[in-house]
Each structure stands twice: as C-alpha cells, then as structure tokens.
Design a protein around this motif. Structure first.
Motif, PDB file in Angstrom:
ATOM      1  N   THR A 107       0.755  -1.121  -0.130  1.00 45.75           N
ATOM      2  CA  THR A 107      -0.045  -0.030   0.182  1.00 45.75           C
ATOM      3  C   THR A 107       0.931   1.290   0.029  1.00 45.75           C
ATOM      4  O   THR A 107       0.591   2.215  -0.700  1.00 45.75           O
ATOM      5  CB  THR A 107      -0.937   0.057   1.162  1.00 45.75           C
ATOM      6  N   ALA A 108       1.926   1.188   0.456  1.00 43.23           N
ATOM      7  CA  ALA A 108       2.707   2.333   0.851  1.00 43.23           C
ATOM      8  C   ALA A 108       3.194   3.262  -0.487  1.00 43.23           C
ATOM      9  O   ALA A 108       3.045   4.513  -0.493  1.00 43.23           O
ATOM     10  CB  ALA A 108       4.018   2.110   1.755  1.00 43.23           C
ATOM     11  N   PRO A 109       3.388   2.523  -1.553  1.00 45.90           N
ATOM     12  CA  PRO A 109       3.860   3.279  -2.655  1.00 45.90           C
ATOM     13  C   PRO A 109       2.654   3.949  -3.384  1.00 45.90           C
ATOM     14  O   PRO A 109       2.699   4.822  -4.262  1.00 45.90           O
ATOM     15  CB  PRO A 109       4.494   2.276  -3.726  1.00 45.90           C
ATOM     16  N   LEU A 110       1.281   3.716  -2.892  1.00 49.23           N
ATOM     17  CA  LEU A 110       0.272   4.049  -3.532  1.00 49.23           C
ATOM     18  C   LEU A 110      -0.476   5.399  -2.838  1.00 49.23           C
ATOM     19  O   LEU A 110      -1.175   6.226  -3.323  1.00 49.23           O
ATOM     20  CB  LEU A 110      -0.852   2.722  -3.649  1.00 49.23           C
ATOM     21  N   ILE A 111      -0.100   5.484  -1.560  1.00 51.97           N
ATOM     22  CA  ILE A 111      -0.588   6.487  -0.575  1.00 51.97           C
ATOM     23  C   ILE A 111      -0.536   7.634  -1.307  1.00 51.97           C
ATOM     24  O   ILE A 111      -1.222   8.610  -1.267  1.00 51.97           O
ATOM     25  CB  ILE A 111       0.091   6.326   0.856  1.00 51.97           C
ATOM     26  N   ASP A 112       0.791   8.322  -1.616  1.00 48.02           N
ATOM     27  CA  ASP A 112       0.853   9.800  -2.110  1.00 48.02           C
ATOM     28  C   ASP A 112      -0.103   9.841  -3.276  1.00 48.02           C
ATOM     29  O   ASP A 112      -0.659  11.072  -3.471  1.00 48.02           O
ATOM     30  CB  ASP A 112       2.204   9.913  -2.632  1.00 48.02           C
ATOM     31  N   SER A 113      -0.188   8.908  -4.228  1.00 51.16           N
ATOM     32  CA  SER A 113      -1.135   9.193  -5.414  1.00 51.16           C
ATOM     33  C   SER A 113      -2.680   8.917  -4.890  1.00 51.16           C
ATOM     34  O   SER A 113      -3.342   9.886  -5.681  1.00 51.16           O
ATOM     35  CB  SER A 113      -1.058   7.834  -6.392  1.00 51.16           C
ATOM     36  N   LEU A 114      -3.019   8.398  -3.828  1.00 48.67           N
ATOM     37  CA  LEU A 114      -4.346   8.412  -3.423  1.00 48.67           C
ATOM     38  C   LEU A 114      -4.598   9.667  -2.759  1.00 48.67           C
ATOM     39  O   LEU A 114      -5.751  10.055  -2.629  1.00 48.67           O
ATOM     40  CB  LEU A 114      -4.590   7.192  -2.859  1.00 48.67           C
ATOM     41  N   HIS A 115      -3.460  10.333  -2.054  1.00 42.77           N
ATOM     42  CA  HIS A 115      -3.672  11.576  -1.362  1.00 42.77           C
ATOM     43  C   HIS A 115      -3.968  12.586  -2.586  1.00 42.77           C
ATOM     44  O   HIS A 115      -4.833  13.468  -2.330  1.00 42.77           O
ATOM     45  CB  HIS A 115      -2.600  11.752  -0.401  1.00 42.77           C
ATOM     46  N   ALA A 116      -3.166  12.532  -3.427  1.00 45.60           N
ATOM     47  CA  ALA A 116      -3.386  13.499  -4.430  1.00 45.60           C
ATOM     48  C   ALA A 116      -4.707  13.282  -5.209  1.00 45.60           C
ATOM     49  O   ALA A 116      -5.526  14.310  -5.671  1.00 45.60           O
ATOM     50  CB  ALA A 116      -2.364  13.263  -5.628  1.00 45.60           C
ATOM     51  N   LEU A 117      -5.307  12.157  -5.330  1.00 45.51           N
ATOM     52  CA  LEU A 117      -6.652  11.907  -5.955  1.00 45.51           C
ATOM     53  C   LEU A 117      -7.864  12.648  -5.052  1.00 45.51           C
ATOM     54  O   LEU A 117      -8.495  13.263  -5.514  1.00 45.51           O
ATOM     55  CB  LEU A 117      -6.880  10.330  -6.146  1.00 45.51           C
ATOM     56  N   ARG A 118      -7.601  12.399  -3.658  1.00 44.18           N
ATOM     57  CA  ARG A 118      -8.550  12.904  -2.694  1.00 44.18           C
ATOM     58  C   ARG A 118      -8.301  14.592  -2.956  1.00 44.18           C
ATOM     59  O   ARG A 118      -9.682  15.062  -2.805  1.00 44.18           O
ATOM     60  CB  ARG A 118      -8.231  12.698  -1.377  1.00 44.18           C
ATOM     61  N   GLU A 119      -7.293  14.959  -2.985  1.00 41.47           N
ATOM     62  CA  GLU A 119      -7.307  16.630  -3.143  1.00 41.47           C
ATOM     63  C   GLU A 119      -7.676  16.984  -4.319  1.00 41.47           C
ATOM     64  O   GLU A 119      -8.308  18.004  -4.366  1.00 41.47           O
ATOM     65  CB  GLU A 119      -5.735  17.061  -2.845  1.00 41.47           C
ATOM     66  N   ARG A 120      -7.714  16.287  -5.605  1.00 38.83           N
ATOM     67  CA  ARG A 120      -8.197  16.579  -6.881  1.00 38.83           C
ATOM     68  C   ARG A 120      -9.567  16.561  -7.104  1.00 38.83           C
ATOM     69  O   ARG A 120     -10.265  17.361  -7.656  1.00 38.83           O
ATOM     70  CB  ARG A 120      -7.204  15.974  -7.880  1.00 38.83           C
ATOM     71  N   PHE A 121      -9.949  15.452  -6.384  1.00 38.30           N
ATOM     72  CA  PHE A 121     -11.388  15.022  -6.422  1.00 38.30           C
ATOM     73  C   PHE A 121     -11.999  14.943  -5.238  1.00 38.30           C
ATOM     74  O   PHE A 121     -12.285  13.774  -4.710  1.00 38.30           O
ATOM     75  CB  PHE A 121     -11.524  13.919  -7.364  1.00 38.30           C
ATOM     76  N   PRO A 122     -12.176  15.874  -4.426  1.00 33.33           N
ATOM     77  CA  PRO A 122     -12.649  15.597  -2.887  1.00 33.33           C
ATOM     78  C   PRO A 122     -14.015  15.021  -2.658  1.00 33.33           C
ATOM     79  O   PRO A 122     -14.055  14.540  -1.540  1.00 33.33           O
ATOM     80  CB  PRO A 122     -12.571  17.110  -2.450  1.00 33.33           C
ATOM     81  N   ASP A 123     -14.763  15.113  -3.490  1.00 38.07           N
ATOM     82  CA  ASP A 123     -16.110  14.634  -3.546  1.00 38.07           C
ATOM     83  C   ASP A 123     -16.235  13.308  -4.049  1.00 38.07           C
ATOM     84  O   ASP A 123     -17.382  12.774  -4.184  1.00 38.07           O
ATOM     85  CB  ASP A 123     -16.967  15.617  -3.961  1.00 38.07           C
ATOM     86  N   LEU A 124     -15.308  12.631  -4.769  1.00 39.65           N
ATOM     87  CA  LEU A 124     -15.477  11.653  -5.408  1.00 39.65           C
ATOM     88  C   LEU A 124     -15.433  10.301  -4.630  1.00 39.65           C
ATOM     89  O   LEU A 124     -14.555  10.078  -3.587  1.00 39.65           O
ATOM     90  CB  LEU A 124     -14.355  11.319  -6.483  1.00 39.65           C
ATOM     91  N   PRO A 125     -16.491   9.476  -4.612  1.00 33.08           N
ATOM     92  CA  PRO A 125     -16.527   8.138  -3.564  1.00 33.08           C
ATOM     93  C   PRO A 125     -15.563   7.212  -4.313  1.00 33.08           C
ATOM     94  O   PRO A 125     -15.604   7.009  -5.359  1.00 33.08           O
ATOM     95  CB  PRO A 125     -17.872   7.796  -3.813  1.00 33.08           C
ATOM     96  N   VAL A 126     -14.805   6.648  -3.386  1.00 31.32           N
ATOM     97  CA  VAL A 126     -13.591   5.610  -4.084  1.00 31.32           C
ATOM     98  C   VAL A 126     -13.919   4.352  -3.104  1.00 31.32           C
ATOM     99  O   VAL A 126     -14.049   4.276  -1.982  1.00 31.32           O
ATOM    100  CB  VAL A 126     -12.352   6.242  -3.842  1.00 31.32           C
ATOM    101  N   SER A 127     -13.976   3.226  -4.003  1.00 31.10           N
ATOM    102  CA  SER A 127     -14.072   2.199  -3.396  1.00 31.10           C
ATOM    103  C   SER A 127     -12.961   0.984  -3.697  1.00 31.10           C
ATOM    104  O   SER A 127     -12.363   1.145  -4.892  1.00 31.10           O
ATOM    105  CB  SER A 127     -15.465   1.519  -3.587  1.00 31.10           C
TER     106      SER A 127
END
Length: 299
Positions: A107-127
């Motif tokens: 998971t660790a190498p993906l965390i930064d990208s997922l943080h960036a996703l949340r900042e770019r699309f804050p209202d997007l539900p992710v499953s």
C-alpha cells in the motif's frame, strides 16, 4: 421536502444550535426572526416533538432538540455530498471510482497518489476491493472495477491495457523451527516436495493456474494474512512479499532460505496499473492512472 420536513428547516435548527438564539440565526441566515420562528414551529408540529423549551427568557434546546440537531447536521452534510457528486458528474467525473488491488501489492507506494486523488476530486466516492489472486483481473473484465493494481501472470492478457508501476521482491521463508530453516544449501526439488507449501490461490478457481509450485503437498489460501499466520506457526513454507515479512525476519520469527534454480524473478514480480482494453476509465480514473505512471517513472 424529505418526508415531513425540509432541508431548510433542518438548516435553521442547526444554525440556532450553533449561534445560540433565534435572532442570531436570523442574522446569519439573513431572514426575519419571525421566519426563523415559523420554520421551527412547523418542524416541531410535523414531528410532534418540542425542540425548544420556551419557558425562559430565550428558547433553549430540549434534550430531544439537541439529539435531533446532531442528526440534522448529518443529514445536511449528506445532502451537501449528494449535490457535490451530482455537480462532479455533470462535469464528466464518474460518480464513483472502483479500484481492485491484489493482496500482494504494497500500500505504501500508492498512498501519495491516493492523497493526490482525494485533493483533486474531494467529493469522489472511492471503493477498494482486495481479493485473492485473479480477483482484480476478474473485476476489470466484469466492469465492477475501473482500475486494477495487480499482478498479471504469466503475461499481460490481450484484453487488458497495463502499465508497470513497481516490483515486489518475493523471498522463500519458513518459521525458525521448520526443517528447511536449518538447511545449509539451496533447497532442491527433493527437499521441497515433502514439505507443505502454503499457496495463495484464486478463490473462484483454486485449481486454476498456479505459479512457483514445488511441493506435492499444497495448502491453499485466499487471504494473505491468514497464510502468514500459518507460516509463522510452522505449517509450511512459501514465498512472501518482502514488505510483509521484514518485521518477522528482524524479530527471528521467520528465516529465509534459498531455492535451487528458483523460477521467481530475482528483481521481483511486476505490479501493474491496468484497465480493460474496451472500457477506458472516467475522468478521475484517467487522472489517477497518469498520476501513478508519473510517480512510477520518477521513482
């Protein structure tokens, strides 16, 4: 109107609870105090509950009023998310981004990208779904996942578009008390075939394609964590991702051993970001894919 109340009535209730009085709520909402009072009176009448005790100099929330004000906050927050998702969808963003991740993927190498996703699309539900081997590819093909972060063995299928992200080192390990732990040379097929091999399998097709089998005695697992438990308990041997066994190795619970002509690539197994060839991701999925590719090229 939601049932017997409106979002506006709930907004008035929450505002009064926050600012402390009807008059202050009127100023904040830019309404006459009479309109504020009428909204609360209507809400109390439709719900059959006294929200405020009016016996004092100023109305005070009752016990029921305090509880319902908290519920009103949750309803308003949910309504705001509803509107935000609708607005994003009107702008071309998918209403939900479903990701499938193989259990071997760190998971660790993906965390930064997922943080960036949340900042770019804050209202997007992710499953997220994490299944046994083969689960991510199956979800791509069924359309229940837009992107997969996964292994693709023995090769990338023709119906999938895949981009290499990183490699995961795999090491043969056993518990310290296992007979293979005391072997002073590289283990040969004759050394391995009589010991139980703990195999990670596809839960839908456990007898399907398997890779790296070297034992005549197989115990099959769907859950990687469960397999680690049995490994630590000394039930058998297996190859494990380096990031998951660093701590047990350091503490002496596990020990690595060598396998003669081990077919597992020394540089590790390739982890891909993938999508179905006939089904491209939406706006957010494409953005995440490019973000993952960018970080992979940099790192």
């Amino acid at each position: 109107m939601i049932g017997t109340f409106t979002l506006d009535q709930l907004r008035v209730l929450v505002t009064i609870a926050e600012v402390g009085s009807f008059s202050a709520a009127g100023r904040q909402l830019r309404r006459a105090q009479s309109a504020i009072s009428q909204a609360i009176a209507t809400l109390e009448a439709t719900q059959g509950v006294a929200l405020f005790d009016r016996r004092g100099h100023r109305p005070v929330l009752t016990d029921a009023g305090r509880v319902l004000a908290e519920h009103a906050r949750l309803v308003l927050a949910s309504a705001a998310r509803f509107e935000a998702v609708a607005a994003s969808t009107r702008g071309g963003v998918e209403p939900e981004l479903a990701l499938a991740i193989d259990p071997l993927v760190p998971t660790a190498p993906l965390i930064d990208s997922l943080h960036a996703l949340r900042e770019r699309f804050p209202d997007l539900p992710v499953s997220f779904s994490t299944e046994g081997l083969g689960g991510s590819l199956r979800r791509l093909r069924s359309g229940s996942a837009a992107l997969a972060i996964c292994l693709l063995l023995p090769a990338v299928p023709e119906d999938v578009v895949a981009y290499p992200l990183l490699r995961v080192g795999m090491r043969p390990v056993v518990a310290l008390a296992h007979p293979l732990a005391s072997l002073k040379r590289a283990a040969k097929p004759a050394d391995l075939e009589h010991h139980v091999q703990l195999v990670l399998s596809d839960p839908v097709a456990p007898e399907g394609e398997n890779f790296g089998l070297a034992s005549a005695r197989l115990w099959r697992f769907v859950d990687l964590g469960r397999r680690l438990d049995f490994l630590l308990a000394g039930f058998g041997w297996c190859r494990m991702p380096e990031h998951l066994i660093a701590e047990p190795l350091a503490s002496g619970q596990l020990k690595t051993f060598r396998i003669h002509e081990d077919p597992t690539p020394k540089e590790g197994l390739t982890i891909y970001a993938a999508h179905a060839r006939d089904r491209e991701p939406g706006v957010a999925g494409k953005w995440l894919l490019e973000e993952l590719k960018r970080r992979a090229s940099e790192g």
